[in-house]
Design a protein around this motif. Structure first.
Motif, PDB file in Angstrom:
ATOM      1  N   THR A   1       0.840  -1.122  -0.050  1.00  0.00           N
ATOM      2  CA  THR A   1      -0.214  -0.006  -0.118  1.00  0.00           C
ATOM      3  C   THR A   1       0.812   1.196   0.012  1.00  0.00           C
ATOM      4  OG1 THR A   1      -1.557  -1.182   1.036  1.00  0.00           O
ATOM      5  CG2 THR A   1      -1.771   1.342   1.116  1.00  0.00           C
ATOM      6  N   ALA A   2       0.637   2.071  -1.024  1.00  0.00           N
ATOM      7  CA  ALA A   2       1.426   3.181  -1.233  1.00  0.00           C
ATOM      8  C   ALA A   2       1.167   3.948  -2.425  1.00  0.00           C
ATOM      9  CB  ALA A   2       2.924   2.914  -1.392  1.00  0.00           C
ATOM     10  N   VAL A   3       1.401   5.104  -2.489  1.00  0.00           N
ATOM     11  CA  VAL A   3       1.211   5.791  -3.822  1.00  0.00           C
ATOM     12  C   VAL A   3       2.456   5.786  -4.533  1.00  0.00           C
ATOM     13  CG1 VAL A   3       1.068   8.303  -4.601  1.00  0.00           C
ATOM     14  CG2 VAL A   3       0.081   8.075  -2.509  1.00  0.00           C
ATOM     15  N   TYR A   4       2.041   5.126  -5.802  1.00  0.00           N
ATOM     16  CA  TYR A   4       2.918   4.888  -6.833  1.00  0.00           C
ATOM     17  C   TYR A   4       3.253   5.986  -7.732  1.00  0.00           C
ATOM     18  CZ  TYR A   4       2.981   0.115  -5.043  1.00  0.00           C
ATOM     19  OH  TYR A   4       3.075  -0.903  -4.026  1.00  0.00           O
ATOM     20  N   TYR A   5       4.520   6.205  -8.068  1.00  0.00           N
ATOM     21  CA  TYR A   5       4.934   7.361  -8.886  1.00  0.00           C
ATOM     22  C   TYR A   5       5.690   6.807 -10.286  1.00  0.00           C
ATOM     23  CZ  TYR A   5       3.764  10.516  -4.920  1.00  0.00           C
ATOM     24  OH  TYR A   5       3.094  11.209  -3.912  1.00  0.00           O
ATOM     25  N   CYS A   6       5.455   7.317 -11.208  1.00  0.00           N
ATOM     26  CA  CYS A   6       6.002   7.072 -12.207  1.00  0.00           C
ATOM     27  C   CYS A   6       7.206   7.993 -12.509  1.00  0.00           C
ATOM     28  CB  CYS A   6       5.200   7.099 -13.666  1.00  0.00           C
ATOM     29  SG  CYS A   6       6.118   6.772 -15.180  1.00  0.00           S
ATOM     30  N   ASN A   7       8.593   7.329 -12.924  1.00  0.00           N
ATOM     31  CA  ASN A   7       9.697   8.310 -13.035  1.00  0.00           C
ATOM     32  C   ASN A   7      10.231   8.118 -14.522  1.00  0.00           C
ATOM     33  OD1 ASN A   7      12.805   8.057 -12.837  1.00  0.00           O
ATOM     34  ND2 ASN A   7      12.207   9.798 -11.442  1.00  0.00           N
ATOM     35  N   ALA A   8      10.714   9.032 -15.038  1.00  0.00           N
ATOM     36  CA  ALA A   8      11.451   8.987 -16.438  1.00  0.00           C
ATOM     37  C   ALA A   8      12.571  10.007 -16.492  1.00  0.00           C
ATOM     38  CB  ALA A   8      10.608   9.255 -17.585  1.00  0.00           C
ATOM     39  N   PHE A   9      13.633   9.425 -17.263  1.00  0.00           N
ATOM     40  CA  PHE A   9      14.988  10.160 -17.440  1.00  0.00           C
ATOM     41  C   PHE A   9      14.788  10.366 -18.961  1.00  0.00           C
ATOM     42  CE2 PHE A   9      17.526  10.993 -13.907  1.00  0.00           C
ATOM     43  CZ  PHE A   9      16.894  10.062 -12.889  1.00  0.00           C
TER      44      PHE A   9
END
Length: 120
Positions: A89-97
């Protein structure tokens, strides 16, 4: 460049969810793309990463339960999560370089986050 994440929700322990993240905009090329998560009161932590080489990396806490898939033509990264646990359980963040046209090096972008709750 904007990252739009989707697919979060409420699921029972042992269930599955599929998160997706799409990068949009113009004049960019995605290099690496991944997912991080942040539970209440905790720091943001690495979950999974897709490198431009095709290599994928996973945190030990999710290894064997999650799988990344990447569509370079659509600048989309999906995270299939199975056998979910309450501790996921968490807030999931997308990340991109990404590389930006006319600029050297890479620039990092974050999506807005999507809530995943694992509870009975």
């Amino acid at each position: 460049v904007q990252l739009q994440a989707s697919g979060g929700g409420l699921v029972q322990p042992g269930g599955s969810l599929r998160l997706s993240c799409t990068a949009s905009g113009s004049g960019f090329e995605v290099i690496n793309m991944g997912w991080w998560r942040q539970a209440p009161g905790e720091e943001r932590k690495f979950v999974a990463l897709s490198l431009s080489s095709g290599t994928t990396m996973y945190a030990d806490s999710v290894k064997g339960r999650v799988t990344l898939s990447r569509d370079n033509a659509k600048n989309t990264l999906s995270l299939q999560m199975n056998k979910l646990k309450p501790e996921d359980t968490a807030v999931y963040y997308c990340n991109a370089f990404v590389t930006l046209a006319g600029m050297s090096g890479t620039t990092q972008f974050w999506g807005q986050g999507t809530q995943v709750t694992v509870s009975s």
